[in-house]
Design a protein around this motif. Structure first.
Motif, PDB file in Angstrom:
ATOM      1  N   ARG A 131     -90.045  48.213  12.840  1.00  0.00           N
ATOM      2  CA  ARG A 131     -89.743  49.021  14.020  1.00  0.00           C
ATOM      3  C   ARG A 131     -91.002  49.666  14.600  1.00  0.00           C
ATOM      4  O   ARG A 131     -91.146  49.770  15.820  1.00  0.00           O
ATOM      5  N   ALA A 132     -91.913  50.089  13.714  1.00  0.00           N
ATOM      6  CA  ALA A 132     -93.149  50.715  14.188  1.00  0.00           C
ATOM      7  C   ALA A 132     -94.019  49.706  14.926  1.00  0.00           C
ATOM      8  O   ALA A 132     -94.556  50.000  16.005  1.00  0.00           O
ATOM      9  N   TYR A 133     -94.175  48.514  14.353  1.00  0.00           N
ATOM     10  CA  TYR A 133     -94.999  47.498  14.998  1.00  0.00           C
ATOM     11  C   TYR A 133     -94.404  47.077  16.342  1.00  0.00           C
ATOM     12  O   TYR A 133     -95.126  46.836  17.302  1.00  0.00           O
ATOM     13  N   LYS A 134     -93.091  46.976  16.418  1.00  0.00           N
ATOM     14  CA  LYS A 134     -92.465  46.607  17.681  1.00  0.00           C
ATOM     15  C   LYS A 134     -92.735  47.670  18.742  1.00  0.00           C
ATOM     16  O   LYS A 134     -93.048  47.352  19.903  1.00  0.00           O
ATOM     17  N   ASP A 177     -78.741  46.041  11.313  1.00  0.00           N
ATOM     18  CA  ASP A 177     -79.111  47.047  10.308  1.00  0.00           C
ATOM     19  C   ASP A 177     -78.787  46.599   8.885  1.00  0.00           C
ATOM     20  O   ASP A 177     -79.568  46.815   7.964  1.00  0.00           O
ATOM     21  N   GLY A 178     -77.612  45.987   8.702  1.00  0.00           N
ATOM     22  CA  GLY A 178     -77.211  45.587   7.357  1.00  0.00           C
ATOM     23  C   GLY A 178     -78.147  44.572   6.733  1.00  0.00           C
ATOM     24  O   GLY A 178     -78.495  44.674   5.550  1.00  0.00           O
ATOM     25  N   LEU A 179     -78.584  43.580   7.515  1.00  0.00           N
ATOM     26  CA  LEU A 179     -79.513  42.574   6.989  1.00  0.00           C
ATOM     27  C   LEU A 179     -80.896  43.173   6.762  1.00  0.00           C
ATOM     28  O   LEU A 179     -81.572  42.847   5.778  1.00  0.00           O
ATOM     29  N   LEU A 208     -74.232  38.438   6.884  1.00  0.00           N
ATOM     30  CA  LEU A 208     -74.133  39.675   6.109  1.00  0.00           C
ATOM     31  C   LEU A 208     -72.862  39.687   5.267  1.00  0.00           C
ATOM     32  O   LEU A 208     -72.878  40.099   4.105  1.00  0.00           O
ATOM     33  N   GLU A 209     -71.770  39.221   5.842  1.00  0.00           N
ATOM     34  CA  GLU A 209     -70.503  39.182   5.113  1.00  0.00           C
ATOM     35  C   GLU A 209     -70.567  38.228   3.922  1.00  0.00           C
ATOM     36  O   GLU A 209     -69.942  38.465   2.884  1.00  0.00           O
TER      37      GLU A 209
END
Length: 219
Positions: A131-134, A177-179, A208-209
């Motif tokens: 998230r920071a790099y993005k 978020d889950g992955l 994810l499921e």
């Protein structure tokens, strides 16, 4: 005659202090009530009440805040650009305020500074770097950096990451978020996470499921 402890004292430059290459940190030094401090919008770095935070709290109680935070004015106070952990430590230590340097920064400059002052921290999670790099990548693009490869190289320079590594982290930011949490936990390898990031959101939900727990997706 100087004592041994005095010989160990070294003045810290602004570059070392704030983790930024800016040698001239302009702004107004003051003390701001904690009630007026606001977290940086979409701040990607976690502020945890862990053992390291307790060490910081104890340091604040004994010595106060040695390194002021960096903030910028916002509509209802001051937005913290650098110093989220210090602010939390002050709160836990029962301090009413925190020393800061107030700077006038636009969104892109504030984002770059926020990322650069945190990206060299130890034990960052993949989700934090992603998230920071993005955020920094997009900020640099807004500032006019030319070419994807050049921008990716510039994004990772502070932490010593190659442009290719930066691009992989940025891809992780496209995971649900889950992955992304499974990547943080090591249940999905980074390379697999990068590949999964190209799936549509509903396809990621299906993955994810079906993800085995505990286990490892390493495709």
């Amino acid at each position: 005659m100087r004592s041994k402890s005095a010989e160990k004292i070294k003045l810290t430059s602004y570059e070392e202090l704030f983790g930024t290459e800016e040698s001239n940190v302009e702004g107004t030094y003051t003390t701001v009530p904690l009630s007026q401090l606001r977290p940086f919008k979409n701040h990607p770095f976690k502020v945890l009440d862990d053992e390291k935070m307790q060490e910081t709290v104890e340091s604040v109680i004994q010595h106060g805040i040695i390194q002021p935070g960096i903030v910028r004015p916002c509509s209802d106070g001051y937005e913290v650009v650098a110093g989220h952990r210090r602010g939390r430590a002050c709160e836990l230590a029962g301090k009413p305020d925190m020393p800061v340097i107030i700077r006038d920064l636009d969104d892109d400059a504030a984002t770059v500074l926020m990322v650069d002052t945190n990206i060299q921290r130890e034990n960052l999670l993949p989700s934090e770097k992603a998230r920071a790099y993005k955020m920094k990548y997009e900020a640099l693009k807004h500032q006019g950096s030319k070419g994807d490869k050049h921008t990716a190289d510039a994004v990772g320079e502070k932490a010593g990451d190659s442009g290719r590594t930066v691009q992989r982290y940025i891809r992780l930011a496209s995971l649900i978020d889950g992955l992304l949490e499974l990547v943080d936990e090591g249940n999905i390898k980074m390379v697999a996470g990068e590949r999964l990031s190209y799936l549509k959101e509903e396809e990621q939900e299906l993955v994810l499921e079906a993800a085995p727990l505990p286990g490892c997706i390493a495709v």
